[in-house]
Design a protein around this motif. Structure first.
Motif, PDB file in Angstrom:
ATOM      1  N   SER A 158       2.589   0.249  11.754  1.00  0.00           N
ATOM      2  CA  SER A 158       2.274   0.654  10.382  1.00  0.00           C
ATOM      3  C   SER A 158       1.570   2.009  10.433  1.00  0.00           C
ATOM      4  CB  SER A 158       1.360  -0.372   9.698  1.00  0.00           C
ATOM      5  OG  SER A 158       2.074  -1.540   9.380  1.00  0.00           O
TER       6      SER A 158
ATOM      7  N   ALA B  43      -1.722  -1.910   6.708  1.00  0.00           N
ATOM      8  CA  ALA B  43      -1.370  -1.678   5.309  1.00  0.00           C
ATOM      9  C   ALA B  43      -2.391  -2.259   4.340  1.00  0.00           C
ATOM     10  CB  ALA B  43       0.014  -2.257   5.016  1.00  0.00           C
TER      11      ALA B  43
ATOM     12  N   CYS C 240      -6.372   0.057   0.485  1.00  0.00           N
ATOM     13  CA  CYS C 240      -5.583  -0.118  -0.737  1.00  0.00           C
ATOM     14  C   CYS C 240      -6.419  -0.933  -1.716  1.00  0.00           C
ATOM     15  CB  CYS C 240      -4.280  -0.845  -0.422  1.00  0.00           C
ATOM     16  SG  CYS C 240      -3.240  -1.165  -1.857  1.00  0.00           S
TER      17      CYS C 240
ATOM     18  N   ASN D 160       0.852  -1.186   0.000  1.00  0.00           N
ATOM     19  CA  ASN D 160       0.000   0.000   0.000  1.00  0.00           C
ATOM     20  C   ASN D 160       0.891   1.241   0.000  1.00  0.00           C
ATOM     21  OD1 ASN D 160      -1.772   2.106   0.523  1.00  0.00           O
ATOM     22  ND2 ASN D 160      -2.994   0.951   1.996  1.00  0.00           N
TER      23      ASN D 160
ATOM     24  N   SER E   1       0.395   4.200   0.571  1.00  0.00           N
ATOM     25  CA  SER E   1       0.094   5.173   1.631  1.00  0.00           C
ATOM     26  C   SER E   1       0.582   4.714   3.000  1.00  0.00           C
ATOM     27  CB  SER E   1      -1.422   5.421   1.698  1.00  0.00           C
ATOM     28  OG  SER E   1      -1.894   6.008   0.509  1.00  0.00           O
ATOM     29  N   VAL E   2       1.105   3.487   3.079  1.00  0.00           N
ATOM     30  CA  VAL E   2       1.468   2.911   4.376  1.00  0.00           C
ATOM     31  C   VAL E   2       2.947   2.537   4.425  1.00  0.00           C
ATOM     32  CG1 VAL E   2       1.013   1.056   6.038  1.00  0.00           C
ATOM     33  CG2 VAL E   2      -0.875   2.012   4.689  1.00  0.00           C
TER      34      VAL E   2
ATOM     35  N   THR F 215      -0.282   5.035   8.234  1.00  0.00           N
ATOM     36  CA  THR F 215      -0.912   5.483   6.990  1.00  0.00           C
ATOM     37  C   THR F 215      -0.831   6.998   6.945  1.00  0.00           C
ATOM     38  OG1 THR F 215      -2.470   3.637   7.126  1.00  0.00           O
ATOM     39  CG2 THR F 215      -3.003   5.412   5.592  1.00  0.00           C
ATOM     40  N   LYS F 216      -0.360   7.539   5.820  1.00  0.00           N
ATOM     41  CA  LYS F 216      -0.193   8.992   5.690  1.00  0.00           C
ATOM     42  C   LYS F 216      -1.280   9.596   4.801  1.00  0.00           C
ATOM     43  CE  LYS F 216       2.750   9.066   1.567  1.00  0.00           C
ATOM     44  NZ  LYS F 216       1.784   9.739   0.685  1.00  0.00           N
TER      45      LYS F 216
ATOM     46  N   THR G  76      -7.653   5.137  14.124  1.00  0.00           N
ATOM     47  CA  THR G  76      -7.887   5.948  12.927  1.00  0.00           C
ATOM     48  C   THR G  76      -8.080   7.430  13.251  1.00  0.00           C
ATOM     49  OG1 THR G  76     -10.258   5.453  13.032  1.00  0.00           O
ATOM     50  CG2 THR G  76      -8.899   4.002  11.675  1.00  0.00           C
TER      51      THR G  76
ATOM     52  N   LYS H  35      -2.423   9.686   9.204  1.00  0.00           N
ATOM     53  CA  LYS H  35      -3.855   9.426   9.043  1.00  0.00           C
ATOM     54  C   LYS H  35      -4.342   8.327   9.987  1.00  0.00           C
ATOM     55  CE  LYS H  35      -7.280   8.363   5.435  1.00  0.00           C
ATOM     56  NZ  LYS H  35      -7.469   8.022   4.002  1.00  0.00           N
ATOM     57  N   SER H  36      -3.570   7.241  10.109  1.00  0.00           N
ATOM     58  CA  SER H  36      -3.941   6.168  11.027  1.00  0.00           C
ATOM     59  C   SER H  36      -2.688   5.432  11.484  1.00  0.00           C
ATOM     60  CB  SER H  36      -4.933   5.191  10.379  1.00  0.00           C
ATOM     61  OG  SER H  36      -4.335   4.489   9.306  1.00  0.00           O
TER      62      SER H  36
END
Length: 301
Positions: free
Chosen positions: A168, A266, A270, A117, A119-120, A170-171, A137, A158-159
């Motif tokens: 992990s 992740a 996605c 993913n 973003s992760v 997430t952006k 989250t 983000k999370s």
């Protein structure tokens, strides 16, 4: 107040047994004591040395490893020792006396690992940082995790997904990994080295992640649901964990033969991994449980 529970874990050495605690008892530090004199910084270890068969005590993270002299077999005394440790902790007994100990600050290694993913990013730690898995989250959800709360102060986070030895993250699209990875890695490294709580002790019970709660939930399920969970645990979870994610069983509809799972870390958000995982799990369950599964619904956590 969160209750301490102690379980017995065998090791590859017959003389050594691990007493695993359901929460962390040291600040990511390790201590080894060879006799009662060395055990001065640890009232818990000192108490254990009053047992005549105790040869060595090693305390780290969420466990106490104890080596015995050959005058007894562990099978004859392990339950009693586990009960003694549990009672000591629940009575508020001190594990390490910070005032009398000057432990060396053990460097923590954290490295960043990309995931399927984009973003992760997965930040892997060289030691155990959590006894269960947690996903947050928002900063509101993260109240029971000081690390996640701190990470949410970065505007691009983000999370946050926390597992036994990795985080992990997430952006948001506003930032690129090449600009923020080093900053996040150093922040996580310093946070752990400072001995701060990653997740508060009460989080395990609050999120229904204790061994007793999970066992109770499992026992209450129908046979097909139990079979599905066992397949996911053995064949799917190790693969998704290596990619910085997790898959959680949500439910099974026997009438429609539909399985619901939640994708975390992740794996969540996605599109390609959601599609791939859904179809992969669907095919696997259809083959391993013929006639019992028609479809798999994958929900993003």
């Amino acid at each position: 107040m969160n209750t301490f529970k102690v379980s017995i874990q065998k090791t590859s050495n017959d003389n050594i047994i691990k007493f695993e605690v359901n929460q962390f008892i040291t600040k990511h530090q390790s201590f080894e004591f060879n006799n009662i004199d060395e055990a001065k910084p640890s009232p818990l270890a000192k108490q254990l040395f009053y047992l005549p068969f105790i040869k060595k005590v090693y305390i780290s993270g969420n466990f106490i490893a104890v080596e015995r002299y050959n005058i007894v077999e562990w099978e004859d005394v392990q339950d009693e020792v586990a009960e003694q440790i549990e009672a000591y902790l629940n009575d508020g007994g001190l594990v390490i006396d910070d005032a009398s100990s000057s432990p060396k600050k053990i460097p923590v290694t954290v490295y960043a690992e990309s995931t399927p993913n984009p973003s992760v990013m997965k930040f892997v730690v060289n030691k155990k940082i959590a006894t269960s898995l947690y996903e947050f989250t928002s900063i509101d959800e993260a109240k029971l995790s000081p690390l996640a709360t701190a990470l949410f102060h970065f505007p691009f986070v983000k999370s946050v997904f926390i597992e036994e030895n990795y985080i992990s993250i997430t952006k948001y699209d506003m930032a690129e990994w090449q600009d923020i990875t080093l900053e996040l890695r150093e922040f996580i490294k310093s946070f752990i080295e400072d001995g701060k709580n990653i997740v508060l002790p009460e989080a395990t019970e609050e999120f229904k992640q204790s061994t007793e709660q999970l066992d109770h939930q499992f026992d209450a399920l129908d046979d097909t649901s139990k079979e599905i969970i066992n397949i996911l645990e053995e064949y799917v979870k190790p693969a998704v964990a290596s990619d910085g994610g997790n898959i959680q069983f949500i439910g099974y509809d026997a009438e429609n033969k539909n399985v619901s799972v939640m994708l975390q870390g992740a794996c969540s958000g996605c599109p390609s991994s959601t599609f791939t995982l859904k179809n992969g799990i669907e095919n696997m369950l259809q083959q391993m449980l013929p006639g019992k599964v028609n479809t798999v619904e994958a929900i993003n956590g």
